[in-house]
Design a protein around this motif. Structure first.
Motif, mmCIF file in Angstrom:
data_model
loop_
_atom_site.group_PDB
_atom_site.id
_atom_site.type_symbol
_atom_site.label_atom_id
_atom_site.label_comp_id
_atom_site.label_asym_id
_atom_site.label_seq_id
_atom_site.Cartn_x
_atom_site.Cartn_y
_atom_site.Cartn_z
ATOM 1 N N ARG A 19 9.915 2.810 -11.386
ATOM 2 C CA ARG A 19 11.175 2.330 -11.659
ATOM 3 C C ARG A 19 11.642 1.157 -11.050
ATOM 4 O O ARG A 19 12.561 0.864 -10.420
ATOM 5 C CB ARG A 19 12.477 3.543 -11.320
ATOM 6 C CG ARG A 19 12.403 4.651 -11.928
ATOM 7 C CD ARG A 19 13.798 5.299 -11.851
ATOM 8 N NE ARG A 19 15.047 4.723 -12.430
ATOM 9 C CZ ARG A 19 15.153 4.473 -13.334
ATOM 10 N NH1 ARG A 19 14.437 4.765 -14.528
ATOM 11 N NH2 ARG A 19 16.365 3.611 -13.816
ATOM 12 N N GLY A 20 10.658 0.164 -10.721
ATOM 13 C CA GLY A 20 10.553 -1.056 -10.148
ATOM 14 C C GLY A 20 10.749 -1.101 -8.924
ATOM 15 O O GLY A 20 11.120 -2.088 -8.205
ATOM 16 N N GLN A 21 10.313 -0.107 -8.107
ATOM 17 C CA GLN A 21 10.616 -0.392 -6.872
ATOM 18 C C GLN A 21 9.540 -1.059 -6.204
ATOM 19 O O GLN A 21 8.233 -0.845 -6.719
ATOM 20 C CB GLN A 21 10.416 1.304 -5.929
ATOM 21 C CG GLN A 21 11.786 2.147 -6.422
ATOM 22 C CD GLN A 21 11.721 3.544 -5.754
ATOM 23 O OE1 GLN A 21 10.817 3.799 -5.377
ATOM 24 N NE2 GLN A 21 12.603 4.464 -6.587
ATOM 25 N N THR A 22 9.487 -1.573 -5.066
ATOM 26 C CA THR A 22 8.592 -2.320 -4.307
ATOM 27 C C THR A 22 7.985 -1.472 -2.932
ATOM 28 O O THR A 22 8.474 -0.448 -2.776
ATOM 29 C CB THR A 22 9.240 -3.625 -3.554
ATOM 30 O OG1 THR A 22 10.041 -3.281 -2.652
ATOM 31 C CG2 THR A 22 9.636 -4.408 -4.698
ATOM 32 N N VAL A 23 6.898 -1.922 -2.477
ATOM 33 C CA VAL A 23 6.223 -1.280 -1.449
ATOM 34 C C VAL A 23 7.208 -1.319 -0.058
ATOM 35 O O VAL A 23 7.335 -0.308 0.628
ATOM 36 C CB VAL A 23 5.012 -2.059 -1.087
ATOM 37 C CG1 VAL A 23 5.099 -3.334 -0.446
ATOM 38 C CG2 VAL A 23 4.187 -1.093 0.040
ATOM 39 N N LEU A 24 8.389 -2.039 -0.185
ATOM 40 C CA LEU A 24 9.397 -2.139 1.059
ATOM 41 C C LEU A 24 10.273 -1.012 0.683
ATOM 42 O O LEU A 24 10.523 -0.427 1.685
ATOM 43 C CB LEU A 24 10.146 -3.603 0.755
ATOM 44 C CG LEU A 24 8.896 -4.777 1.266
ATOM 45 C CD1 LEU A 24 9.952 -6.044 1.234
ATOM 46 C CD2 LEU A 24 8.200 -4.564 2.479
ATOM 47 N N HIS A 25 10.646 -0.650 -0.487
ATOM 48 C CA HIS A 25 11.383 0.432 -0.866
ATOM 49 C C HIS A 25 10.783 1.592 -0.503
ATOM 50 O O HIS A 25 11.417 2.560 0.124
ATOM 51 C CB HIS A 25 11.843 0.392 -2.368
ATOM 52 C CG HIS A 25 12.802 -0.721 -3.048
ATOM 53 N ND1 HIS A 25 12.286 -1.730 -3.581
ATOM 54 C CD2 HIS A 25 13.972 -0.477 -3.106
ATOM 55 C CE1 HIS A 25 13.364 -2.575 -3.882
ATOM 56 N NE2 HIS A 25 14.549 -1.795 -3.517
ATOM 57 N N LEU A 26 9.586 1.604 -0.822
ATOM 58 C CA LEU A 26 8.763 2.836 -0.452
ATOM 59 C C LEU A 26 8.838 3.149 1.107
ATOM 60 O O LEU A 26 8.738 4.222 1.416
ATOM 61 C CB LEU A 26 7.258 2.779 -0.729
ATOM 62 C CG LEU A 26 6.450 3.916 -0.933
ATOM 63 C CD1 LEU A 26 6.840 4.818 -1.780
ATOM 64 C CD2 LEU A 26 4.875 3.666 -1.401
ATOM 65 N N CYS A 27 8.633 2.099 1.863
ATOM 66 C CA CYS A 27 8.665 2.105 3.493
ATOM 67 C C CYS A 27 9.919 2.813 3.895
ATOM 68 O O CYS A 27 10.083 3.539 4.785
ATOM 69 C CB CYS A 27 8.273 0.865 3.924
ATOM 70 S SG CYS A 27 6.704 0.285 3.966
ATOM 71 N N VAL A 28 11.098 2.037 3.205
ATOM 72 C CA VAL A 28 12.320 2.510 3.544
ATOM 73 C C VAL A 28 12.507 4.045 3.181
ATOM 74 O O VAL A 28 13.016 5.000 4.144
ATOM 75 C CB VAL A 28 13.391 1.613 3.100
ATOM 76 C CG1 VAL A 28 14.836 2.362 3.549
ATOM 77 C CG2 VAL A 28 13.231 0.223 3.608
ATOM 78 N N LYS A 29 12.205 4.443 2.147
ATOM 79 C CA LYS A 29 12.287 5.813 1.593
ATOM 80 C C LYS A 29 11.708 6.735 2.408
ATOM 81 O O LYS A 29 12.255 7.788 2.639
ATOM 82 C CB LYS A 29 11.980 5.869 0.009
ATOM 83 C CG LYS A 29 11.975 6.953 -0.598
ATOM 84 C CD LYS A 29 11.430 6.981 -2.176
ATOM 85 C CE LYS A 29 11.763 8.152 -2.931
ATOM 86 N NZ LYS A 29 11.078 8.069 -4.389
ATOM 87 N N HIS A 30 10.483 6.497 3.086
ATOM 88 C CA HIS A 30 9.585 7.333 3.819
ATOM 89 C C HIS A 30 9.857 7.142 5.435
ATOM 90 O O HIS A 30 9.231 7.455 6.041
ATOM 91 C CB HIS A 30 8.178 7.326 3.309
ATOM 92 C CG HIS A 30 8.001 8.022 1.967
ATOM 93 N ND1 HIS A 30 7.582 9.428 1.788
ATOM 94 C CD2 HIS A 30 7.946 7.150 0.931
ATOM 95 C CE1 HIS A 30 7.723 9.573 0.369
ATOM 96 N NE2 HIS A 30 7.628 8.234 -0.163
ATOM 97 N N ARG A 31 10.817 6.102 5.615
ATOM 98 C CA ARG A 31 11.270 5.973 6.997
ATOM 99 C C ARG A 31 10.150 5.440 7.974
ATOM 100 O O ARG A 31 9.988 5.957 9.166
ATOM 101 C CB ARG A 31 11.789 7.292 7.682
ATOM 102 C CG ARG A 31 12.907 8.173 6.703
ATOM 103 C CD ARG A 31 13.503 9.273 7.270
ATOM 104 N NE ARG A 31 14.424 9.823 6.395
ATOM 105 C CZ ARG A 31 15.423 10.494 6.842
ATOM 106 N NH1 ARG A 31 15.563 10.899 8.247
ATOM 107 N NH2 ARG A 31 16.354 11.074 6.003
ATOM 108 N N GLN A 32 9.407 4.426 7.316
ATOM 109 C CA GLN A 32 8.140 4.107 8.180
ATOM 110 C C GLN A 32 8.581 2.545 8.495
ATOM 111 O O GLN A 32 8.286 1.564 7.902
ATOM 112 C CB GLN A 32 6.850 3.999 7.071
ATOM 113 C CG GLN A 32 6.735 5.361 6.545
ATOM 114 C CD GLN A 32 6.198 6.222 7.903
ATOM 115 O OE1 GLN A 32 5.988 5.610 8.871
ATOM 116 N NE2 GLN A 32 6.115 7.253 7.583
ATOM 117 N N LEU A 33 9.181 2.552 9.734
ATOM 118 C CA LEU A 33 9.784 1.118 10.238
ATOM 119 C C LEU A 33 8.563 0.213 10.580
ATOM 120 O O LEU A 33 8.569 -0.848 10.454
ATOM 121 C CB LEU A 33 10.683 1.335 11.479
ATOM 122 C CG LEU A 33 11.303 0.022 12.132
ATOM 123 C CD1 LEU A 33 12.016 -0.810 10.974
ATOM 124 C CD2 LEU A 33 12.047 0.466 13.023
ATOM 125 N N GLY A 34 7.709 0.893 11.016
ATOM 126 C CA GLY A 34 6.344 0.143 11.484
ATOM 127 C C GLY A 34 5.560 -0.642 10.241
ATOM 128 O O GLY A 34 5.474 -1.888 10.339
#
Length: 410
Positions: free
Chosen positions: A138-153
Motif C-alpha cells: 500500500r505504498g508504505q516506505t521503509v520509514l513507515h515500517l520503522c515507525v509501525k514497528h517502533r524502531q527509533l534506532g
C-alpha cells in the motif's frame, strides 16, 4: 543419517563434523534440502553460526542465491537475526540479493529496519541505498515500517540517508506522523519534530491530520499532553508556512501597486500640454509638460496626486518591510506591511476614481468626494471583517497558549 548430522553440525556450529561429512559425501550440500526448502546455509544463519557460514560459502557460494519456501534469502535471515559478520560475507558474494523480496514483499533492508538491526542495515546501505527506497504494501516506505514497528534506532539511520522520503505518504495519504500517533510513539514524534523541522501536518485520504487522529483517541495522561504539545508545534509550523506564502503574495501586490502609482505619476490621465499657452475654458495659463487635468480640474487633480503619492509611498514601505521580514524572519514586519498594503489599495482606488472622473465628461458632476466616500464605504467594512476574523483566530491561539502554560506551571 548424513542429512541429520549435517543439520546438527550447522545448528551447533560444529565445523569439524561438517568437513568430515563433506569429505565423505562431496555433493551433500547440493542435494540436501531441509523442511521449508531451507538449505544448510539457512540453518547456520538462523542459529548465528558464522564459522559454518564461512565454510559453506567457500565450498558452494551459490547457496547464497537460494530461497526458502517463504522466498527468504540467506541475506533476509541475516538481516532478521542482526548478524553483521554474516551479512558482510553474503554481501561480498551476492550483493544483488539486497533487491530480493520475500512473500511479504520485503527486501533484506526492510527486514533489518523492521527488526531494529542497525549494524546490518548500515552495512547494506553502504553497498546500495536504492533498495531501501523501494515501496512496500500500500505504498508504505521503509520509514513507515520503522515507525509501525517502533524502531527509533533504524528510523534515525534511514532518515539521514533518505531525507526525501520523510514527508512521503502511503496509498492512504498517511505520513510518518500519522503512523507514530497511531502507534502512540511519543519518542518518535519528538524525534521527527527535531529532525524534520521543515515538515508540517498534512491530511490523509480521510481529511485528517495526525493531530486530528490524536484528539480522537487522546487521554489525560502526561504522555498524551506531551504528544499533543509536539503535534501542535507541527501545526504552528503549517501556519508559519502559510504565513510565508501570504508574505510572498503581499509582496507581489505591493510591487504591482507601486508600479501603477509610478505610471500614473509620469503619465497622468489626460496627458500633458505639448506647448505653453492659455486655456480658453478656464482662463488659466499652462506650460509644456504639465498635466492637462491640473489645468482643467485642479481640485480633483490635487486629490488625485495626493492619493497617488500615498499609494506609492505605502507600497514601497510594504516592499521594504516584507524584504526585511524575509531576511530577519520577523512576523511583525509582515503585519505592518499588511496594514500599509491596505492603505495603498485604498489610495490606488481613489486614484482610479479620480482618473475616471477627470477623463469622462458624464462624471464631472460626480465629484471626488463621492469617490472617496464609495472607496471608504467598501474598504472599511472589509478590513473590519478581516480584523474580526483574525481576532477570533488570535483569541483561540491565546487560549491554547494559556492552557499550555498552566499545564507546565502545574
Amino acid at each position: 543419517m548424513a542429512e541429520k548430522k549435517l543439520y546438527d553440525a550447522a545448528r551447533i556450529g560444529d565445523a569439524a563434523t561438517l568437513q568430515q561429512l563433506l569429505q565423505t559425501y562431496q555433493h551433500l550440500l547440493d542435494v540436501v534440502s531441509f523442511p521449508c526448502l531451507k538449505n544448510v546455509l539457512h540453518i547456520a544463519i538462523k542459529h548465528g553460526k558464522e564459522n559454518i557460514v564461512e565454510e559453506v560459502l567457500k565450498i558452494n557460494p551459490e547457496l547464497a542465491l537460494e530461497l526458502d519456501s517463504k522466498n527468504s534469502s540467506s541475506l533476509h535471515l541475516a538481516a532478521a537475526r542482526g548478524s553483521e559478520g554474516i551479512a558482510k560475507r553474503l554481501l561480498a558474494i551476492a550483493p544483488e540479493m539486497c533487491w530480493c523480496r520475500d512473500v511479504h514483499d520485503m527486501n533484506p533492508l526492510h527486514v533489518a529496519a523492521m527488526k531494529g538491526n542497525e549494524a546490518v542495515l548500515e552495512e547494506m546501505l553502504q553497498l546500495d541505498i536504492l533498495p531501501a527506497a523501494a515501496r512496500l504494501h500500500r505504498g508504505q516506505t521503509v520509514l513507515h515500517l520503522c515507525v509501525k514497528h517502533r524502531q527509533l534506532g533504524t528510523l534515525t539511520v534511514l532518515v539521514d540517508k533518505l531525507r526525501d522520503l520523510v514527508s512521503a505518504k502511503d496509498d492512504d495519504g498517511e505520513t510518518l506522523l500519522h503512523f507514530a500517533v497511531r502507534a502512540n510513539q511519543l519518542e518518535i514524534v519528538e524525534y521527527l519534530k527535531r529532525a524534520c523541522r521543515r515538515e508540517k501536518l498534512t491530511k490523509n485520504s480521510n481529511g485528517k491530520t495526525a493531530l486530528d487522529i490524536f484528539e480522537e483517541n487522546s487521554g489525560d495522561s502526561r504522555t498524551c499532553k506531551k504528544m499533543k504539545n509536539n503535534l501542535e508545534k507541527f501545526s504552528n509550523l503549517s501556519i508559519f508556512q502559510n504565513f510565508q506564502r501570504y508574505s510572498e503574495m503581499t509582496m507581489v501586490a505591493a510591487v504591482l501597486i507601486a508600479t501603477m502609482a509610478f505610471q500614473a505619476a509620469v503619465s497622468p490621465p489626460g496627458g500633458v500640454w505639448q506647448a505653453d499657452g492659455l486655456d480658453n475654458e478656464t482662463g488659466r495659463a499652462y506650460k509644456a509638460g504639465f498635466a492637462v487635468m491640473a489645468t482643467k480640474h485642479p481640485r480633483t487633480y490635487k486629490s488625485f496626486v495626493i492619493a497617488n503619492i500615498v499609494s506609492f509611498i505605502s507600497s514601497t514601505i510594504a516592499i521594504l518591510l516584507l524584504s526585511t521580514a524575509g531576511a530577519s524572519n520577523h512576523s511583525r514586519f509582515v503585519k505592518i506591511a499588511s496594514f500599509t498594503e491596505w492603505v495603498s489599495m485604498g489610495a490606488i482606488a481613489i486614484t482610479y476614481g479620480a482618473s475616471f472622473v477627470m477623463t469622462n465628461p458624464n462624471m464631472v458632476e460626480f465629484g471626488i468626494n463621492n469617490v472617496v466616500f464609495i472607496t471608504t464605504g467598501i474598504f472599511v467594512p472589509v478590513i473590519v471583517v478581516i480584523f474580526l476574523l483574525d481576532s477570533k483566530g488570535m483569541k483561540k491561539r491565546l487560549v491554547k497558549r494559556a492552557k499550555h502554560t498552566l499545564f507546565w506551571v502545574e
